[in-house]
Write a protein that holds these residues in place. Structure first.
Motif, mmCIF file in Angstrom:
data_model
loop_
_atom_site.group_PDB
_atom_site.id
_atom_site.type_symbol
_atom_site.label_atom_id
_atom_site.label_comp_id
_atom_site.label_asym_id
_atom_site.label_seq_id
_atom_site.Cartn_x
_atom_site.Cartn_y
_atom_site.Cartn_z
ATOM 1 N N ARG A 115 56.245 39.765 -24.379
ATOM 2 C CA ARG A 115 57.559 40.310 -24.716
ATOM 3 C C ARG A 115 58.678 39.457 -24.122
ATOM 4 O O ARG A 115 59.769 39.363 -24.691
ATOM 5 N N VAL A 116 58.405 38.839 -22.970
ATOM 6 C CA VAL A 116 59.436 38.073 -22.283
ATOM 7 C C VAL A 116 59.596 36.674 -22.868
ATOM 8 O O VAL A 116 60.725 36.181 -23.028
ATOM 9 N N VAL A 117 58.489 36.024 -23.214
ATOM 10 C CA VAL A 117 58.551 34.625 -23.661
ATOM 11 C C VAL A 117 59.466 34.429 -24.866
ATOM 12 O O VAL A 117 60.305 33.504 -24.868
ATOM 13 N N PRO A 118 59.374 35.248 -25.918
ATOM 14 C CA PRO A 118 60.257 35.012 -27.069
ATOM 15 C C PRO A 118 61.744 35.178 -26.748
ATOM 16 O O PRO A 118 62.601 34.703 -27.503
ATOM 17 N N LEU A 119 62.061 35.843 -25.636
ATOM 18 C CA LEU A 119 63.455 36.123 -25.297
ATOM 19 C C LEU A 119 64.007 35.174 -24.248
ATOM 20 O O LEU A 119 65.160 35.313 -23.827
ATOM 21 N N THR A 120 63.190 34.210 -23.813
ATOM 22 C CA THR A 120 63.604 33.280 -22.769
ATOM 23 C C THR A 120 63.286 31.853 -23.186
ATOM 24 O O THR A 120 62.495 31.617 -24.101
ATOM 25 N N SER A 121 63.888 30.911 -22.492
ATOM 26 C CA SER A 121 63.635 29.496 -22.760
ATOM 27 C C SER A 121 62.758 28.919 -21.657
ATOM 28 O O SER A 121 62.422 29.593 -20.694
ATOM 29 N N GLU A 122 62.428 27.650 -21.786
ATOM 30 C CA GLU A 122 61.542 26.990 -20.828
ATOM 31 C C GLU A 122 62.283 26.423 -19.623
ATOM 32 O O GLU A 122 61.761 25.579 -18.911
ATOM 33 N N ASP A 123 63.489 26.861 -19.391
ATOM 34 C CA ASP A 123 64.231 26.399 -18.222
ATOM 35 C C ASP A 123 64.979 27.579 -17.625
ATOM 36 O O ASP A 123 64.884 28.701 -18.100
ATOM 37 N N ASP A 124 65.715 27.304 -16.563
ATOM 38 C CA ASP A 124 66.411 28.361 -15.845
ATOM 39 C C ASP A 124 67.909 28.388 -16.126
ATOM 40 O O ASP A 124 68.686 28.956 -15.364
ATOM 41 N N ARG A 125 68.324 27.803 -17.237
ATOM 42 C CA ARG A 125 69.760 27.739 -17.494
ATOM 43 C C ARG A 125 70.351 29.128 -17.751
ATOM 44 O O ARG A 125 71.494 29.391 -17.410
ATOM 45 N N ASP A 126 69.576 29.988 -18.365
ATOM 46 C CA ASP A 126 70.054 31.343 -18.651
ATOM 47 C C ASP A 126 69.449 32.319 -17.650
ATOM 48 O O ASP A 126 68.299 32.192 -17.260
ATOM 49 N N THR A 127 70.216 33.287 -17.245
ATOM 50 C CA THR A 127 69.718 34.301 -16.306
ATOM 51 C C THR A 127 69.999 35.685 -16.884
ATOM 52 O O THR A 127 70.870 36.410 -16.418
ATOM 53 N N ASN A 128 69.275 36.018 -17.917
ATOM 54 C CA ASN A 128 69.512 37.277 -18.619
ATOM 55 C C ASN A 128 68.709 38.442 -18.056
ATOM 56 O O ASN A 128 68.836 39.558 -18.528
ATOM 57 N N ASN A 129 67.885 38.163 -17.062
ATOM 58 C CA ASN A 129 67.064 39.225 -16.472
ATOM 59 C C ASN A 129 66.261 39.984 -17.526
ATOM 60 O O ASN A 129 66.227 41.212 -17.548
ATOM 61 N N VAL A 130 65.638 39.223 -18.393
ATOM 62 C CA VAL A 130 64.874 39.828 -19.484
ATOM 63 C C VAL A 130 63.715 40.656 -18.945
ATOM 64 O O VAL A 130 63.441 41.750 -19.458
ATOM 65 N N PHE A 131 63.038 40.147 -17.931
ATOM 66 C CA PHE A 131 61.901 40.896 -17.386
ATOM 67 C C PHE A 131 62.335 42.279 -16.902
ATOM 68 O O PHE A 131 61.678 43.278 -17.178
ATOM 69 N N ARG A 132 63.425 42.337 -16.167
ATOM 70 C CA ARG A 132 63.922 43.626 -15.687
ATOM 71 C C ARG A 132 64.153 44.601 -16.843
ATOM 72 O O ARG A 132 63.793 45.782 -16.789
ATOM 73 N N GLU A 133 64.775 44.111 -17.923
ATOM 74 C CA GLU A 133 65.025 44.966 -19.081
ATOM 75 C C GLU A 133 63.716 45.464 -19.681
ATOM 76 O O GLU A 133 63.594 46.652 -20.048
ATOM 77 N N GLU A 134 62.739 44.568 -19.788
ATOM 78 C CA GLU A 134 61.470 44.957 -20.396
ATOM 79 C C GLU A 134 60.710 45.959 -19.534
ATOM 80 O O GLU A 134 59.957 46.790 -20.057
ATOM 81 N N VAL A 135 60.884 45.888 -18.213
ATOM 82 C CA VAL A 135 60.242 46.868 -17.332
ATOM 83 C C VAL A 135 60.772 48.267 -17.620
ATOM 84 O O VAL A 135 60.010 49.220 -17.795
ATOM 85 N N TRP A 136 62.101 48.410 -17.655
ATOM 86 C CA TRP A 136 62.666 49.736 -17.928
ATOM 87 C C TRP A 136 62.237 50.234 -19.312
ATOM 88 O O TRP A 136 61.893 51.413 -19.480
ATOM 89 N N LYS A 137 62.246 49.350 -20.296
ATOM 90 C CA LYS A 137 61.817 49.755 -21.634
ATOM 91 C C LYS A 137 60.358 50.196 -21.629
ATOM 92 O O LYS A 137 59.992 51.186 -22.268
ATOM 93 N N ALA A 138 59.519 49.454 -20.922
ATOM 94 C CA ALA A 138 58.094 49.789 -20.875
ATOM 95 C C ALA A 138 57.873 51.139 -20.223
ATOM 96 O O ALA A 138 57.102 51.973 -20.728
ATOM 97 N N PHE A 139 58.519 51.388 -19.090
ATOM 98 C CA PHE A 139 58.344 52.663 -18.413
ATOM 99 C C PHE A 139 58.750 53.817 -19.331
ATOM 100 O O PHE A 139 58.116 54.868 -19.335
#
Length: 593
Positions: A115-139
């Motif tokens: 779920r996280v990979v399609p929403l992120t790139s292969e570098d650290d230029r963006d800091t969208n905290n996608v994992f955090r969002e996906e955790v709340w959605k999953a719970f």
């Protein structure tokens, strides 16, 4: 038996919640006083009185445990999930719990990395905290609720702080949590293996690129992981009986499980691990932070490794050394009671009776649990987590007679679970955590939960399993209530303010009517009748355990807020929100029993 009284609360909701926290004794499933060793994550419970009351009526003899009412369904889902949605409550009525658990175990794991990979790139230029969002959605949204809850529980045993730092950090965190989720109903030995090879754990406990000793330069292997995998992830500090009580030597003293020489010997095992595709001096592959670590045998200690009474011969290759070391740790007699007690604490009882611990530890050790209805769980191999969680949830002490008006004993629920339960109970739509700044860091502030999923402040988790809360009835009797380390006077106001914003649609996203919109349709139909609305919330949120004082508070508060001509719709909605907020701050909601 420890009790808290259902006292009359004051109209101010912060005071109401403070009353709930201070009044709750934090008792458990029949355990008596215990005296944990200093700084010991494994407390030493003493012999216990009779098992305490718990969520549901006794099962019919020789049959599976049947859920017969909505109240029973709510109470069980409160224990086993992040709280039941109305449709899940309805579906559970008339079903046997064993069948529900078996169905949950059979569901495929919902994983984070895909779920996280399609929403992120292969570098650290963006800091969208996608994992955090996906955790709340999953719970909130995951269909595999028991696995999701089990993953959260296990992450509080094998702790690594999923620090969010850009896209690579998101992927690193997702890979670690997926290692737990895949094994949540598998084998604990496999879980230890997979977590050991996660870059997140290796960075958190500083064994990433841990090099063999170099006496000429005074370099020694890093000891962090060697120490914590024994102390916190597997065996604890003192030797245990199968029921979790401490083993004693001939002088009546507790026996330490290991000493510093064991740490030094085991530290040699965790040398040579490196990110995928590189070595200690070259760049790794672009996906190395979310792929298993690899062994560089040139940097792995070739020395003999002696610990816990066993020896790995000199010259053993790195991966083989890790494999043998994990086998030695996993087969230590402490592991079944050590893990059993902590899983009981996360789901059902903060201070479980030794008999309860022994039953669950036996399921872990044998890899099998057979329910009262004859259904078998587990693979028959030591460490089966399917057998272990079935033993936790189906234990006889969870189905004693319901508590009466005195409301004795209970488990303080984690703040994160309380919030997610509310969101699920009211069929909240437009789940977009990125639009709610309060969900970006819920750990500490005057309007926060004091807990952030997968971001425990240290390897010792949000709270210690052996925490005995001072200044409480539980503390006076030496009972452990881990959650009271973060559920206290200081966090009470933060919790109430946090919940108020969401219940009253006052969070930033809700003010724009874009995110986290609760559906109060059913409740608005009852808004004219304060008593009927209170009874409905008693079923939906507290499983029929609402204190008389809380019900009185709801009725009196709503009676003081009449429905005015010309403002009927607004006033009905406000009455519903007031009733909901009083309920989610009440002891019957905050304390599971």
């Amino acid at each position: 038996m420890l009790c808290f009284q259902a006292r009359r609360s004051v109209p101010r909701l912060a005071a109401l919640f403070a009353l709930a926290v201070l009044a709750a004794c934090g008792g458990s499933s029949g355990s008596g006083p215990s005296t944990p060793a200093a700084n010991d994550p494994t407390p030493a419970p003493a012999p216990a009185p009779a098992p305490s009351p718990s969520p549901m009526p006794p099962p019919v003899a020789s049959a599976g445990i049947m859920i017969e009412t909505e109240e029973e369904a709510v109470r069980f889902l409160t224990m086993a999930t992040f709280g039941g949605r109305p449709e899940e409550i309805d579906a559970l009525v008339g079903q046997e719990i064993e069948d529900w658990i078996a169905a949950e175990i059979a569901k495929p794991a919902t994983l984070y990395l895909p779920r996280v990979v399609p929403l992120t790139s292969e570098d650290d230029r963006d800091t969208n905290n996608v994992f955090r969002e996906e955790v709340w959605k999953a719970f909130i949204e995951n269909d595999d609720q028991l696995r999701t809850r089990m993953t959260f529980a296990l992450s509080q045993i094998v702790v690594a702080n999923a620090r969010i730092g850009g896209n690579i950090g998101d992927r690193r965190a997702a890979f670690y949590v997926d290692a737990i989720a895949r094994n949540a109903f598998g084998n604990y030995r496999d879980l230890l293996d997979d977590v050991t090879y996660t870059p997140l754990m290796a960075r958190f406990l500083t064994y990433m690129q841990n090099r063999k000793a170099d006496p000429a330069r005074g370099r020694m292997p890093d000891e962090n992981y060697a120490r914590e995998i024994m102390q916190l992830f597997s065996i604890g500090l003192i030797e245990l009986n199968m029921d979790g009580t401490p083993r004693l030597d001939a002088n009546g003293e507790e026996i330490e499980t290991y000493d510093n020489s064991d740490v030094e010997g085991l530290a040699r095992v965790f040398t040579g691990l490196n990110p995928k595709g590189g070595n200690f001096f070259n760049d790794a592959d672009v996906d190395a932070e979310y792929a298993p670590l690899v062994m560089d045998d040139n940097q792995h200690s070739p020395l003999e490794k002696t610990f816990l009474g066993a020896t790995i011969p000199a010259g053993t290759p790195g991966n083989e050394s890790i494999d043998q070391a994990l086998d030695i740790i996993f087969n230590h007699p402490n592991v079944p009671p050590f893990i059993a007690r902590q899983l009981i604490q996360r789901f059902t009882a903060p201070n479980p009776a030794p008999e309860y611990v022994e039953r669950v530890a036996t399921a872990f050790a044998t890899g099998t649990y057979v329910s009262e209805g004859g259904q078998s769980f587990g693979t028959g191999q030591r460490g089966s987590l399917a057998a272990t969680i079935a033993a936790v949830l189906l234990d006889e002490t969870n189905f004693d007679e319901p508590l009466q008006a005195s409301e004795c004993n209970g488990k303080v629920r984690e703040p994160v679970i309380n919030f997610v339960h509310y969101v699920r109970a009211f069929r909240t739509t437009e789940i977009d955590p990125n639009n709610e700044f309060q969900l970006s860091d819920t750990r500490s502030a005057a309007d926060r939960l004091a807990q952030m999923p997968f971001r425990a402040p240290s390897v010792f988790n949000f709270y210690r399993p052996g925490f005995v809360p001072p200044g409480t009835e539980a503390g006076q009797q030496g009972l452990t209530v881990p959650e009271f380390q973060i559920v206290n006077d200081g966090s009470a106001v933060g919790y109430t303010n946090f919940m108020t914003r969401f219940v009253f649609d006052e969070s930033p996203g809700q003010q724009n009517n874009t995110t986290f919109n609760p559906n109060y349709t059913d409740e608005i139909l009852l808004a004219d009748d304060a008593g009927a609305l209170a009874d409905h919330l008693d079923v939906l949120l507290t499983g029929g355990r609402m204190e008389a004082a809380t019900r009185t508070d709801i009725v009196e508060t709503l009676d003081a807020f009449p429905i005015r001509d010309g403002s009927e719709d607004d006033d009905r909605l406000k009455r519903v929100k007031l009733a909901v907020l009083i309920t989610v701050n009440a002891p019957s909601y905050r304390i599971q029993r």
